[in-house]
Design a protein around this motif. Structure first.
Motif, mmCIF file in Angstrom:
data_model
loop_
_atom_site.group_PDB
_atom_site.id
_atom_site.type_symbol
_atom_site.label_atom_id
_atom_site.label_comp_id
_atom_site.label_asym_id
_atom_site.label_seq_id
_atom_site.Cartn_x
_atom_site.Cartn_y
_atom_site.Cartn_z
ATOM 1 N N VAL A 297 0.903 -1.212 -0.151
ATOM 2 C CA VAL A 297 0.043 -0.037 0.086
ATOM 3 C C VAL A 297 0.819 1.343 -0.043
ATOM 4 C CG1 VAL A 297 -1.871 -1.008 1.239
ATOM 5 C CG2 VAL A 297 -0.120 0.090 2.399
ATOM 6 N N GLN A 298 0.477 2.231 -0.345
ATOM 7 C CA GLN A 298 1.162 3.654 -0.393
ATOM 8 C C GLN A 298 0.910 4.338 1.219
ATOM 9 O OE1 GLN A 298 -0.330 5.955 -3.780
ATOM 10 N NE2 GLN A 298 1.433 5.341 -4.796
ATOM 11 N N PHE A 299 1.610 5.256 1.390
ATOM 12 C CA PHE A 299 1.792 5.776 2.658
ATOM 13 C C PHE A 299 0.493 6.378 3.029
ATOM 14 C CE2 PHE A 299 3.768 8.485 6.010
ATOM 15 C CZ PHE A 299 3.097 9.646 5.842
ATOM 16 N N GLY A 300 -0.081 6.097 4.321
ATOM 17 C CA GLY A 300 -1.463 6.695 4.426
ATOM 18 C C GLY A 300 -2.593 5.629 4.226
ATOM 19 N N GLY A 301 -2.076 4.451 3.615
ATOM 20 C CA GLY A 301 -3.150 3.557 3.301
ATOM 21 C C GLY A 301 -3.752 2.592 4.220
ATOM 22 N N SER A 302 -4.479 1.753 4.066
ATOM 23 C CA SER A 302 -4.827 0.947 5.055
ATOM 24 C C SER A 302 -4.912 -0.530 4.417
ATOM 25 C CB SER A 302 -6.509 1.113 5.435
ATOM 26 O OG SER A 302 -6.625 2.537 5.992
ATOM 27 N N LEU A 303 -4.995 -1.521 5.633
ATOM 28 C CA LEU A 303 -4.866 -2.936 5.248
ATOM 29 C C LEU A 303 -5.462 -3.542 6.561
ATOM 30 C CD1 LEU A 303 -1.340 -3.962 3.807
ATOM 31 C CD2 LEU A 303 -3.635 -3.999 2.622
ATOM 32 N N ARG A 304 -6.207 -4.716 6.276
ATOM 33 C CA ARG A 304 -6.704 -5.577 7.490
ATOM 34 C C ARG A 304 -6.080 -7.158 7.220
ATOM 35 N NH1 ARG A 304 -12.694 -7.334 9.390
ATOM 36 N NH2 ARG A 304 -12.619 -8.901 7.313
ATOM 37 N N LEU A 305 -5.358 -7.413 8.372
ATOM 38 C CA LEU A 305 -4.835 -8.642 8.644
ATOM 39 C C LEU A 305 -5.921 -9.569 9.155
ATOM 40 C CD1 LEU A 305 -1.120 -7.941 9.469
ATOM 41 C CD2 LEU A 305 -2.281 -8.087 7.222
ATOM 42 N N SER A 306 -5.843 -10.838 8.953
ATOM 43 C CA SER A 306 -6.507 -11.864 9.538
ATOM 44 C C SER A 306 -5.879 -13.001 10.117
ATOM 45 C CB SER A 306 -7.757 -12.325 8.526
ATOM 46 O OG SER A 306 -8.699 -11.281 8.073
ATOM 47 N N CYS A 307 -6.100 -13.561 10.854
ATOM 48 C CA CYS A 307 -5.248 -14.698 11.615
ATOM 49 C C CYS A 307 -6.350 -15.726 11.886
ATOM 50 C CB CYS A 307 -4.819 -14.405 12.698
ATOM 51 S SG CYS A 307 -4.009 -15.971 13.760
ATOM 52 N N ALA A 308 -6.575 -16.828 11.119
ATOM 53 C CA ALA A 308 -7.308 -18.120 11.581
ATOM 54 C C ALA A 308 -6.596 -19.097 12.485
ATOM 55 C CB ALA A 308 -7.916 -18.816 10.464
ATOM 56 N N ALA A 309 -7.304 -19.289 13.562
ATOM 57 C CA ALA A 309 -6.620 -20.375 14.516
ATOM 58 C C ALA A 309 -7.451 -21.630 14.791
ATOM 59 C CB ALA A 309 -6.730 -19.645 16.011
ATOM 60 N N SER A 310 -6.655 -22.588 14.723
ATOM 61 C CA SER A 310 -7.039 -23.911 15.038
ATOM 62 C C SER A 310 -6.461 -24.824 15.780
ATOM 63 C CB SER A 310 -7.351 -24.752 13.620
ATOM 64 O OG SER A 310 -6.194 -24.817 12.964
ATOM 65 N N GLY A 311 -6.906 -26.048 16.471
ATOM 66 C CA GLY A 311 -6.196 -26.859 17.143
ATOM 67 C C GLY A 311 -6.816 -26.399 18.871
#
Length: 127
Positions: free
Chosen positions: A12-26
């Motif tokens: 992304v460029q400076f000032g942009g946004s992202l959303r990370l996801s984490c799926a858990a199992s076990g």
């Protein structure tokens, strides 16, 4: 054992946004603390944000006011919403989980490795 799988990284460029996801199992029932960590080449691993089982959250000073950690209780997915991204946020981001009740509450997350972590997802912020 707990398995963690991150997704959502990118460029992304400076000032942009992202959303990370984490799926858990076990054996997720054994975990007291979950969170996000990051590492850049030549820089020590950094704790970014964590969430305790009671919903209490903590953030590194460098991301306060820009990043938000949350969890979907319906499916157990952990998220990291990252806004106003800056070039210094460029790193591989890891999802982590720990079985020690003091990992979140005692501040250990800011200086120690978690019991479990995923493979990581790259986030690159260009100026």
């Amino acid at each position: 054992q707990v398995q963690l799988q991150e997704s959502g990284g990118g460029s992304v460029q400076f000032g942009g946004s992202l959303r990370l996801s984490c799926a858990a199992s076990g054996d997720t029932g054994s975990v007291y603390c979950t969170g996000w960590f990051r590492q850049s080449p030549g820089i020590k691993r950094e704790g970014v944000a964590v969430r305790d089982t009671d919903g209490t959250t903590q953030y590194a000073d460098s991301v306060k006011g820009r990043f938000t950690i949350s969890r979907d209780d319906a499916n157990g997915t952990l998220y990291l919403q990252m806004n106003n991204l800056q070039p210094e946020d460029t790193a591989v981001y890891y999802c982590g989980a720990d079985r020690r009740y003091y990992f979140c509450r005692g501040g250990l997350w800011s200086r120690a490795e978690s019991d479990y972590r995923g493979q990581g997802t790259q986030v690159t912020v260009s100026s």
